[in-house]
Scaffold this active site. Structure first.
Site, PDB file in Angstrom:
ATOM      1  N   ASP A   1      98.968  54.499  26.019  1.00  0.00           N
ATOM      2  CA  ASP A   1      99.281  55.237  24.832  1.00  0.00           C
ATOM      3  C   ASP A   1      98.137  56.099  24.702  1.00  0.00           C
ATOM      4  O   ASP A   1      97.061  55.992  24.511  1.00  0.00           O
ATOM      5  CB  ASP A   1      99.386  54.360  23.676  1.00  0.00           C
ATOM      6  CG  ASP A   1      99.552  55.132  22.508  1.00  0.00           C
ATOM      7  OD1 ASP A   1     100.417  55.927  22.566  1.00  0.00           O
ATOM      8  OD2 ASP A   1      99.017  54.651  21.273  1.00  0.00           O
TER       9      ASP A   1
ATOM     10  N   ASP B   1     101.992  63.129  22.411  1.00  0.00           N
ATOM     11  CA  ASP B   1     102.053  61.861  22.167  1.00  0.00           C
ATOM     12  C   ASP B   1     103.193  60.964  23.193  1.00  0.00           C
ATOM     13  O   ASP B   1     104.314  61.307  23.048  1.00  0.00           O
ATOM     14  CB  ASP B   1     102.386  61.623  20.657  1.00  0.00           C
ATOM     15  CG  ASP B   1     102.156  60.237  20.337  1.00  0.00           C
ATOM     16  OD1 ASP B   1     101.481  59.217  21.014  1.00  0.00           O
ATOM     17  OD2 ASP B   1     102.949  59.642  19.087  1.00  0.00           O
TER      18      ASP B   1
END
Length: 449
Positions: free
Chosen positions: A321, A137
């Site tokens: 992201d 992440d």
């Protein structure tokens, strides 16, 4: 950019290491990386992405307020709603958690991992190591294990408790536990004294053991030792660099467009860029100074459509992201895009859909970043048709990967370039120079969807 001359060691990590053997070549360690599709989660792909966006838009201050006002049974999404006055943030409330005395709570880390689609890396912790499958992440920075109660953190001779509690909130869940320092093994190399959370409680994570966060280090402030703590926790990337294992404090991410639910289609590279994955050079742009996007891997960009350069989104701040599946843009930009393409909203998936005739006339979308233009062809703007069933769609429909972030532009985080963008361009996250880079790949113009 110049590399430290005494060492250039690139560590390339991949998801699902069983798919092919480790390759060591020219000081590079390469493992396969695979996309993991959660068939239950992906059916709510748009909802998950919007929930995440709402928390990201709230920034750290919103989550501080959430923790302050919702002790015992609060929600971070509600705070984000107050901060942004959006219905999207309100939807995120259902996913929020809170706590007192070391139980789950809202926290200063405002990231979430989309449980519909994600990437999992095999990481060894301790000596002898216990192997965990951790989500990758870029929108969070803590590394932790123990999400699966059947596979908790295992203390060994190298495990050292810091005596501090750790709590991190995510759009799709949260965890709380104790912070340790321990050996962490990545592709056969060992990081000594890596700060790692050992979860005693975790919510919202299915089929994985935790997260390896490769976001900016500042995101760890307030996660260890209480929300008012100013302690920064070095990330895996930070420690690889400081311990001389890699030559630069950066990480690059490569994804290829998916053609099945669990493709082995990516690489995660620490310390350098795998030039074999790029077409041309990496172009860098400085991190944005506009909050709250500046708290993440935030950049400034504008978006135009077609040969007429129709304005979709004026220059504004947003983020890159890996924890977001779709490409999200401000409501006013989304409406301009929908009008330009002739797409309509599908009531089942919530995504835009387009007729075959309109798809044949669909023009490219251009992301203008740092003086460079990054083209998303018509094929790159649609969901992989071979995967329509996993989002609850019809096999013969064409679904779009561009969607509404839920707020008009001017929020300080007006777009998210998620997987659907990153599958077309290699991305580089450069901590040392506070910049993000992109490079075209062989898949930039591919017709895989």
């Amino acid at each position: 950019m110049a590399l430290r001359s005494f060492l250039l060691l690139t560590l390339v990590l991949a998801l699902a290491v069983a798919a092919s053997p480790i390759r060591v070549r020219n000081n590079r360690i390469t493992l396969p990386m695979a996309r993991r599709t959660n068939h239950l989660g992906i059916r709510k792909v748009l909802q998950n992405d919007r929930n995440r966006a709402a928390l990201l838009q709230g920034g750290r201050q919103a989550l501080r307020e959430a923790k302050k006002h919702h002790k015992g049974k609060g929600n971070a999404g509600g705070a984000a709603a107050n901060a942004n006055a959006t219905a999207t943030a309100g939807a995120a409330a259902a996913n929020g958690t809170a706590a007192a005395n070391g139980t789950l709570a809202s926290d200063d880390n405002v990231a979430a991992t989309n449980q519909g689609e994600d990437y999992v890396i095999s990481v060894g912790v301790g000596n002898p190591p216990t192997t965990y499958n951790l989500l990758v992440d870029t929108g969070s920075s803590n590394t932790w294990v123990g999400a699966d109660t059947n596979k908790p953190f295992v203390q060994t001779s190298t495990s050292k408790s810091t005596g501090q509690q750790v709590e991190v909130s995510y759009g799709s869940g949260a965890f709380a536990g104790e912070e340790f320092e321990d050996d962490v093994q990545l592709g056969g190399l060992t990081i000594s004294g890596q700060s790692i959370g050992a979860a005693t409680e975790a919510q919202g994570f299915t089929g994985v053991d935790g997260i390896v966060g490769i976001g900016p280090t500042d995101l760890t402030v307030g996660t260890v030792g209480g929300q008012n703590s100013q302690t920064q926790v070095p990330t895996v990337t930070d420690n690889l660099f400081s311990q001389g294992i890699i030559g630069e404090n950066l990480v690059s991410v490569f994804f290829a467009p998916a053609t099945s639910a669990n493709d082995t289609n990516g690489e995660l590279t620490f310390g350098s860029v795998d030039d074999s994955k790029t077409v041309g050079n990496v172009a860098f742009t400085p991190l944005t100074t506009t909050a709250p996007a500046s708290q993440f891997w935030g950049i400034d960009q504008s978006i135009t459509y077609g040969s007429s350069n129709t304005t979709i989104l004026d220059t504004t701040a947003g983020i890159v992201d890996t924890g977001t599946t779709l490409i999200l843009m401000a409501t006013d930009a989304f409406q301009a895009y929908q009008q330009a393409t002739g797409a309509t909203q599908d009531q089942t998936t919530g995504l835009l859909t387009i007729s075959n005739a309109d798809f044949n006339n669909l023009q490219s979308l251009f992301f203008n970043i740092g003086g460079q233009s990054y083209e998303l062809t018509a094929n790159a703007q649609i969901w992989p048709r071979a995967l329509n069933s996993v989002i609850g769609g019809n096999n013969d429909q064409i679904y779009m990967v561009v969607s509404d972030i839920g707020t008009n532009s001017g929020q300080g985080l007006d777009f998210i370039n998620g997987f659907s963008f990153l599958e077309r361009y290699l991305s580089v996250y450069d901590t040392a120079n506070n910049q993000v880079g992109f490079a075209a790949t062989q898949f930039t113009n591919a017709t895989t969807n």
